[in-house]
Scaffold this active site. Sequence first.
Site, PDB file in Angstrom:
ATOM      1  N   LYS A  35      13.140 -11.749   1.490  1.00  0.00           N
ATOM      2  CA  LYS A  35      14.441 -12.354   1.792  1.00  0.00           C
ATOM      3  C   LYS A  35      15.515 -11.276   1.843  1.00  0.00           C
ATOM      4  O   LYS A  35      15.282 -10.139   1.405  1.00  0.00           O
ATOM      5  CB  LYS A  35      14.770 -13.433   0.750  1.00  0.00           C
ATOM      6  CG  LYS A  35      14.813 -12.948  -0.676  1.00  0.00           C
ATOM      7  CD  LYS A  35      14.936 -14.126  -1.657  1.00  0.00           C
ATOM      8  CE  LYS A  35      15.034 -13.587  -3.080  1.00  0.00           C
ATOM      9  NZ  LYS A  35      15.528 -14.576  -4.037  1.00  0.00           N
ATOM     10  N   TYR A 258      42.781   5.998  -5.988  1.00  0.00           N
ATOM     11  CA  TYR A 258      43.656   4.828  -6.085  1.00  0.00           C
ATOM     12  C   TYR A 258      43.931   4.474  -7.543  1.00  0.00           C
ATOM     13  O   TYR A 258      43.028   4.499  -8.381  1.00  0.00           O
ATOM     14  CB  TYR A 258      43.015   3.614  -5.411  1.00  0.00           C
ATOM     15  CG  TYR A 258      43.152   3.607  -3.916  1.00  0.00           C
ATOM     16  CD1 TYR A 258      44.399   3.568  -3.313  1.00  0.00           C
ATOM     17  CD2 TYR A 258      42.029   3.644  -3.104  1.00  0.00           C
ATOM     18  CE1 TYR A 258      44.524   3.551  -1.923  1.00  0.00           C
ATOM     19  CE2 TYR A 258      42.142   3.619  -1.714  1.00  0.00           C
ATOM     20  CZ  TYR A 258      43.399   3.581  -1.140  1.00  0.00           C
ATOM     21  OH  TYR A 258      43.520   3.560   0.220  1.00  0.00           O
TER      22      TYR A 258
END
Lengths: 361, 361
Positions: A35, A258
Site C-alpha cells: 500500500k 526560521y
Amino acid sequence: MPRPILATIDISALRHNLRIAKARAPGARIWAVVKSNAYGHGLARAIRGFADADGLALIEPDYAMQLRELGWQKPILLLEGFFDMADLDIVTAARLEVTVHRVEQIAMLEAFLAMQTVTKVNIHLKMNSGMNRLGFTPDAFRAAHARLRALQGVGDITLMTHLANADDPLNARLPLQQQIATFERGIAGLAGDRSVANSAVDLMHPELRSDWVRPGVMLYGATPGGGSAKSFGLRPAMTLSSQIIGIQHIAAGEAVGYGSRFISATPMIVGVVACGYADGYPRHAPTGTPVIVDGVRTETVGRVSMDMFSVDLTNVPGAQVGSQVLLWGDGLSVDEVAHAAGTIGYELLCAVAARVPFVEA
Amino acid sequence: MPRPILATIDISALRHNLRIAKARAPGARIWAVVKSNAYGHGLARAIRGFADADGLALIEPDYAMQLRELGWQKPILLLEGFFDMADLDIVTAARLEVTVHRVEQIAMLEAFLAMQTVTKVNIHLKMNSGMNRLGFTPDAFRAAHARLRALQGVGDITLMTHLANADDPLNARLPLQQQIATFERGIAGLAGDRSVANSAVDLMHPELRSDWVRPGVMLYGATPGGGSAKSFGLRPAMTLSSQIIGIQHIAAGEAVGYGSRFISATPMIVGVVACGYADGYPRHAPTGTPVIVDGVRTETVGRVSMDMFSVDLTNVPGAQVGSQVLLWGDGLSVDEVAHAAGTIGYELLCAVAARVPFVEA
C-alpha cells in the site's frame, strides 16, 4: 535537471527482506504489503522485489488495477476491501481478494453476486479483536461469516484480524495475548486460514499461528519496533540523499533558520542541504537530528524549511558545496531519523514527495 | 475507483488571494511562489489561478520547464538559482531569471556566458542578512554584484534577501528590523530593484519597501503567522475531504488504535476515516485534533495510522458509513489542524500524497 536530491531504491534489498520474512514464518504464505505506492518505493519496483511473495496486499483499488497492468499474476488482496459497488467491477476484473470488515460490504456483495454467477471472490473476514479500528466485533463475526458462507459467489473465507500492539506485546492497556485470545474465541469452530501476522509478529512472535503473514515495513528495511532493522538482518531498500548547496561561516551567537531557534555557541560552519519538508523530510526534526555528510556523521541545525535545512559542518573536514549528504539509508536508518523527529520510519518512507527523482541502485 | 479521500482545489480562491496580495503591496510587482508543485495545488492550476501575477517563482528547474510547456509566458524565477552547469541550458531555453546566492554560481555563469552572446539573464542577487541560510554575507555582496555587473550576458540585477522572522518581528534573537538594517547597509549605493517581502511581509509589514513581493503560502489561503488566514481575508484553496468507512461502538475503558494510546472514559461511538499519514495527514496529530463530520465539529481519537484515523462520533447525530469528513478547507483551516499537530499549514499542504485524487471545485 532536477535538484540534487535523489531517492535510490535497491531492489535486491526488497528481495533480501522478503527472504527474511519468509524464513521467520516457515510454512506460512506471504502477502507482501505494497500500500501507499509500496511504502513510497514504487509499485513496479515492488513487483520485481517481491516476485517470490504469494500475493501483494494494498488498500487502493486503483493501484490494485495498476499491479495487474504491470503484470502481477498472483493474488492481490485489498486490505480494506471495496468502498462502493463500483469497486466490485474492479474486484472481478482484476481478480482481487477482498477484506470484509463491515456489514454494508456484505450487503453490497450479496447484491453484486446476485447479478452474476461467474466469479468466486475470496474473502478475508476481519475481526475487531480490540484495536477498535476496522472489523466485526467477535459477537458479530460469526453471523457475518455465515452470511458470506451462504453466498454462491464467495470462495475461501480467511479469518483475519489486526494487532494494535504487536511491537509492544505487554502493553498494559491491551496486551497482545488478550487480542489473540479474543480472536481465538471469535473464530472457534470456524474453518478457514488465519491471517494475523504483520511485520512485528513475523519478526518477534513466530509462536503465533498465522497461515498468512502480512509483512509491510520490514520488507522495506525498516523496523516495526522491538529492535533495529539491522538487528533483524534487514537491509534498507531506500536511500535518500542530497547535496550541500550553500555554506555559511557564522560567529558565536548568530542565529540559523526560521524563527532563529538555533543560536551558535561557538563559531561554526553551517551547510545548507537541498532537502526540506516539501521533499518529505520531517519538519518536526529538531536540531541534532543525525545526517551524514561526505561519510561523516553530523547533525541538523535549526528549523527544517520547505526546501532546505542546515547541518553543522564544523567537524566535517573538506565539506563543500556539492558534498554528498545522506538523509537516510545504508549507514543511517530511517528509523533513527524518524525517532529523532518523534515519528516512525513508516511515515518518512511514505512521505517522500513526487518532486524527488527516484532511481534504482 | 480510488478510495473516498479527495482534494478539491478552488481556482477562484487562488485568484482571490492573489488580489489580496496585490492590494497589500500597491505598486509592487508580484512573484507568485509555486514551488513544491504550487504548495501541493498543481502547476497547471497555479497558472490559471495566478494568471495576473507578474511572474511565477519556484526552486525546481524541471518544474520551471513544465511551466513553459504549460503555456506560462511571463517571467519565471528560480529562487535557489541553478544547481549545476546543465541547468543553465534550461535557464536560457526557458528564459528563467535566477537567484545567485553563492560564488560558485557566478563562476558557472561566467563560464556559460563566455560561450554565447545571445542571452541576457536577469539575476536576483541574494544576501544573507542574518538568517544564515542561502546568500552572500553583506561584505561579500558588493563584490558579487560587481562581478556580475561586469558580465555582458547579465541583464537586471535585483537586490534580494529573505527574512527569518517576518511573522515574529520582535524576535529577540534576530529582530526583523535588524535584518532589514543589515540588508540596507549591504546594498547601499547599488542600483536595482529590491526583493524582500514574503507572505508575512506582504500581510503585516507594508511599510517595508519591496519592488517585488514573493507571496507563497498566503496565495493558497493559509497564514504565514500573525493572525488567521481568514482575518486577512484569505480563502482556502484546498479542501481535503474523505468519508467514514467503519464505525465501532465501544465501552468505557476500551482502547483505540495503535499503541492503545486512547482509552475511552465513557461508552463512545468511534468512526474510522479513510485518511492516514500516507495521505499526508500528520501522524503527529494527537487525540483531539479537530475534524468536521457531516458538518459537525468533532475530534480525532488515538494514533493516526498509515491509511486511517479514528474520530469521535458520539455527538455527531446520524453519522454513518459514508458520512462526509472534512480534514481541512472551508470551515476548518489547515492552519488549525497544523497547529494541533505541532507544525504549520505549509507542511500539510505540500504533503498531500500522490495517491489522493485531485479535482477542481
